[in-house]
Motif scaffolding. Structure first.
Motif, PDB file in Angstrom:
ATOM      1  N   VAL A   6       0.706  -1.413  -0.035  1.00 42.50           N
ATOM      2  CA  VAL A   6       0.040  -0.037  -0.078  1.00 42.50           C
ATOM      3  C   VAL A   6       1.021   1.445  -0.104  1.00 42.50           C
ATOM      4  CG1 VAL A   6      -1.757   1.225   1.368  1.00 42.50           C
ATOM      5  CG2 VAL A   6      -1.921  -1.249   1.064  1.00 42.50           C
ATOM      6  N   THR A   7       1.833   1.139   0.943  1.00 38.86           N
ATOM      7  CA  THR A   7       2.818   2.298   0.747  1.00 38.86           C
ATOM      8  C   THR A   7       3.491   2.760  -0.370  1.00 38.86           C
ATOM      9  OG1 THR A   7       3.342   1.889   3.212  1.00 38.86           O
ATOM     10  CG2 THR A   7       4.880   3.330   2.194  1.00 38.86           C
ATOM     11  N   ASP A   8       4.058   1.494  -1.234  1.00 37.32           N
ATOM     12  CA  ASP A   8       4.396   1.523  -2.324  1.00 37.32           C
ATOM     13  C   ASP A   8       3.551   2.177  -3.484  1.00 37.32           C
ATOM     14  OD1 ASP A   8       6.553   0.894  -4.202  1.00 37.32           O
ATOM     15  OD2 ASP A   8       5.218  -0.492  -5.210  1.00 37.32           O
ATOM     16  N   PHE A   9       2.337   1.832  -3.332  1.00 40.83           N
ATOM     17  CA  PHE A   9       1.223   1.983  -4.461  1.00 40.83           C
ATOM     18  C   PHE A   9       0.994   3.742  -4.048  1.00 40.83           C
ATOM     19  CE2 PHE A   9      -3.172   3.799  -4.409  1.00 40.83           C
ATOM     20  CZ  PHE A   9      -3.412   3.428  -5.891  1.00 40.83           C
ATOM     21  N   PHE A  10       0.893   4.334  -3.087  1.00 37.10           N
ATOM     22  CA  PHE A  10       0.775   5.568  -2.747  1.00 37.10           C
ATOM     23  C   PHE A  10       2.081   6.645  -3.010  1.00 37.10           C
ATOM     24  CE2 PHE A  10      -2.776   4.572  -0.041  1.00 37.10           C
ATOM     25  CZ  PHE A  10      -3.805   5.388  -0.266  1.00 37.10           C
ATOM     26  N   THR A  11       3.382   5.816  -2.954  1.00 35.88           N
ATOM     27  CA  THR A  11       4.642   6.450  -3.220  1.00 35.88           C
ATOM     28  C   THR A  11       4.747   6.728  -4.687  1.00 35.88           C
ATOM     29  OG1 THR A  11       5.691   5.538  -1.443  1.00 35.88           O
ATOM     30  CG2 THR A  11       7.136   6.337  -3.423  1.00 35.88           C
ATOM     31  N   ALA A  52       3.465   2.873  13.986  1.00 33.61           N
ATOM     32  CA  ALA A  52       4.980   3.017  13.545  1.00 33.61           C
ATOM     33  C   ALA A  52       4.939   2.448  12.085  1.00 33.61           C
ATOM     34  CB  ALA A  52       5.365   1.566  14.240  1.00 33.61           C
ATOM     35  N   ASP A  53       3.835   1.840  11.500  1.00 31.14           N
ATOM     36  CA  ASP A  53       3.791   1.590  10.124  1.00 31.14           C
ATOM     37  C   ASP A  53       3.115   2.895   9.627  1.00 31.14           C
ATOM     38  OD1 ASP A  53       4.381  -1.241  10.236  1.00 31.14           O
ATOM     39  OD2 ASP A  53       2.264  -1.630  10.981  1.00 31.14           O
ATOM     40  N   VAL A  54       2.245   3.293  10.152  1.00 33.03           N
ATOM     41  CA  VAL A  54       1.674   4.635   9.546  1.00 33.03           C
ATOM     42  C   VAL A  54       2.829   5.859   9.461  1.00 33.03           C
ATOM     43  CG1 VAL A  54       0.295   6.705  10.087  1.00 33.03           C
ATOM     44  CG2 VAL A  54      -0.568   4.154  10.369  1.00 33.03           C
ATOM     45  N   ALA A  55       3.801   5.993  10.362  1.00 30.39           N
ATOM     46  CA  ALA A  55       4.618   6.853  10.362  1.00 30.39           C
ATOM     47  C   ALA A  55       5.696   6.680   9.411  1.00 30.39           C
ATOM     48  CB  ALA A  55       5.554   7.079  11.822  1.00 30.39           C
ATOM     49  N   GLN A  56       6.134   5.264   9.302  1.00 35.80           N
ATOM     50  CA  GLN A  56       7.266   4.921   8.350  1.00 35.80           C
ATOM     51  C   GLN A  56       6.531   5.345   7.064  1.00 35.80           C
ATOM     52  OE1 GLN A  56      10.354   4.400   9.037  1.00 35.80           O
ATOM     53  NE2 GLN A  56      10.607   4.673   6.848  1.00 35.80           N
ATOM     54  N   ALA A  57       5.297   4.905   6.627  1.00 40.05           N
ATOM     55  CA  ALA A  57       4.600   5.083   5.388  1.00 40.05           C
ATOM     56  C   ALA A  57       4.758   6.619   5.018  1.00 40.05           C
ATOM     57  CB  ALA A  57       3.190   4.524   5.343  1.00 40.05           C
ATOM     58  N   MET A  62       6.275  11.005   1.758  1.00 39.55           N
ATOM     59  CA  MET A  62       6.965  12.290   1.604  1.00 39.55           C
ATOM     60  C   MET A  62       8.365  12.148   1.119  1.00 39.55           C
ATOM     61  SD  MET A  62       6.005  14.524   5.018  1.00 39.55           S
ATOM     62  CE  MET A  62       6.841  13.390   6.341  1.00 39.55           C
ATOM     63  N   GLY A  63       9.196  11.432   1.182  1.00 41.68           N
ATOM     64  CA  GLY A  63      10.426  11.127   0.551  1.00 41.68           C
ATOM     65  C   GLY A  63      10.207  11.119  -0.935  1.00 41.68           C
ATOM     66  N   ALA A  64       8.892  10.881  -1.373  1.00 41.89           N
ATOM     67  CA  ALA A  64       8.823  10.308  -2.901  1.00 41.89           C
ATOM     68  C   ALA A  64       8.460  11.751  -3.461  1.00 41.89           C
ATOM     69  CB  ALA A  64       7.893   9.340  -3.207  1.00 41.89           C
ATOM     70  N   ALA A  65       7.948  12.713  -2.671  1.00 36.75           N
ATOM     71  CA  ALA A  65       7.473  14.014  -3.224  1.00 36.75           C
ATOM     72  C   ALA A  65       8.588  15.152  -3.329  1.00 36.75           C
ATOM     73  CB  ALA A  65       6.123  14.549  -2.246  1.00 36.75           C
ATOM     74  N   HIS A  66       8.352  16.004  -4.062  1.00 29.75           N
ATOM     75  CA  HIS A  66       9.318  17.279  -4.253  1.00 29.75           C
ATOM     76  C   HIS A  66       8.713  18.405  -3.619  1.00 29.75           C
ATOM     77  CE1 HIS A  66      11.622  14.843  -7.253  1.00 29.75           C
ATOM     78  NE2 HIS A  66      10.474  14.664  -8.007  1.00 29.75           N
TER      79      HIS A  66
END
Length: 404
Positions: A6-11, A52-57, A62-66
């Motif tokens: 799911v995290t990868d999808f949103f990224t 913990a999962d929510v924070a890391q996700a 955010m790391g994928a956004a400019h």
């Protein structure tokens, strides 16, 4: 969000280009779906198992956004910052604090990077603009997350002294003590990032608060926690290096830093059942850094020399460092000596290597250990760097697991 898929999808969604009827994917996700607010809602007490999962996700997304994209624009608004802090600083939701502050620290680091990159220039017309604030200007013109941080500074100081979550652990010597904890750690990390931004009004607010006094007391209260010692050393030295004469003198006067450093050196271990404090290397590093700053600022040097025992302590620390540097240089010299016996293959191949090739090979040699804590990148200091690097890992596995 507890699923990596799911995290990868949103990224990937965040990174998509193009728009539909003038609305980009990020705009739709942020403005119409309310993605940021929905993620923060997952940090409430009802979802404690996935904090913990929510924070890391969220950090990964955010790391994928400019900078300047709809996601980052929403993250740095006053409303989002207040919502995040109010959610994780709730006494009825203590488990969320360390995870929510990790997200807030990511936002602050984004501000720091954007400020350093300074996209205010006209070199790239398509690059998102960042209005760089005046570092010596009033609070009102600083980024919204910094203003929200300033409004919660007293609460952060109180939580640094008495966090929402406390854990008591038992070490191998059967001594029971309170763990330093990740709540305190993320607060010190936040102060470190704020000091990197180096806003005058914020530095004054930090000085006027009880933050530095509390942090100094924590060094001695948590003598077993090198994370505490290292983080406090960093923020003390960074504040002093960033400040002018008045702030430096006020810092020394308010914290009584020089007096406490001298007193700490005189302390003897009175309770044999209590673990030996591990802060001595960091105390010495603070002494050495303060001495170096004082060499450049004569007014500081005069004040420090009036403290009984300071000159002797500084001299002892310098001599200790000199011995380590000499020992390191001696060890390096031994390593550089040619071997008495070489394999035949090496002897035969020596004649075939030209002098130019030999010199070119030497240019690629890595002579420094490049330890994680090796800030000076100087081989002569590797022994000291190694000691400091080893001290970083002395926090027991028990404390890490208990704090987590």
């Amino acid at each position: 969000l507890e699923s990596s898929a799911v995290t990868d999808f949103f990224t990937r969604v965040i990174s998509m280009d193009g728009d539909v009827e003038g609305v980009t994917t990020q705009q739709w996700l942020i403005e119409q779906v309310g993605f940021v607010e929905k993620v923060i809602a997952k940090l409430t007490s009802e979802h404690v198992d996935i904090h913990a999962d929510v924070a890391q996700a969220m950090i990964d997304i955010m790391g994928a956004a400019h900078w300047g994209t709809p996601l980052m624009t929403r993250m740095v608004t006053e409303g989002t910052s207040r919502l995040l802090l109010e959610t994780v600083m709730d006494a009825d939701n203590p488990k969320a604090f360390k995870h929510g502050i990790k997200i807030f620290n990511k936002v602050l680091r984004g501000l720091s990077v954007a400020q350093d990159d300074n996209p205010d220039s006209d070199e790239d017309e398509d690059k998102p603009k960042f209005t760089k604030p005046d570092p010596i200007g009033p609070l009102e013109q600083l980024p919204a997350p910094i203003q929200v941080f300033a409004g919660h500074l007293d609460q952060f100081c109180a939580l640094l002294k008495a966090p929402l979550c406390k854990t008591t652990i038992l070490d191998q010597s059967l001594y029971t003590y309170e763990a330093f904890g990740f709540d305190r750690m993320v607060i010190l990390e936040m102060i470190d990032v704020v000091l990197d931004l180096n806003y005058l009004v914020i530095n004054k607010a930090l000085l006027n608060s009880e933050l530095f006094n509390i942090a100094l007391d924590l060094i001695f209260e948590f003598g077993h926690s090198n994370f505490c010692h290292r983080s406090t050393e960093i923020i003390f030295v960074k504040f002093l290096e960033n400040s002018g004469q008045d702030a430096q003198l006020a810092f020394l006067e308010k914290t009584k830093l020089a007096f406490k450093l001298v007193d700490a050196e005189k302390l003897e271990r009175k309770d044999s059942e209590k673990p030996m404090p591990l802060y001595k290397p960091y105390i010495h590093r603070i002494v050495n850094s303060l001495g170096e700053i004082a060499e450049r600022c004569t007014y500081l040097k005069a004040v420090l020399e009036e403290v009984e025992g300071w000159s002797e302590l500084l001299t002892a620390v310098k001599e200790e460092r000199q011995k380590l540097e000499t020992a390191s240089a001696g060890a390096k010299a031994v390593e550089d000596e040619p071997a008495l016996f070489q394999a035949p293959s090496l002897l035969d191949s020596t004649d075939e290597i030209s002098s130019d090739a030999y010199e070119e090979g030497r240019d690629d040699d890595v002579e420094d250990l490049h330890l994680e804590d090796d800030q000076d990148m100087d081989s002569t200091n590797d022994a000291d760097d190694y000691d400091a690097d080893q001290a970083e890992i002395l926090l027991t596995k028990q404390e890490i697991e208990a704090s987590a």
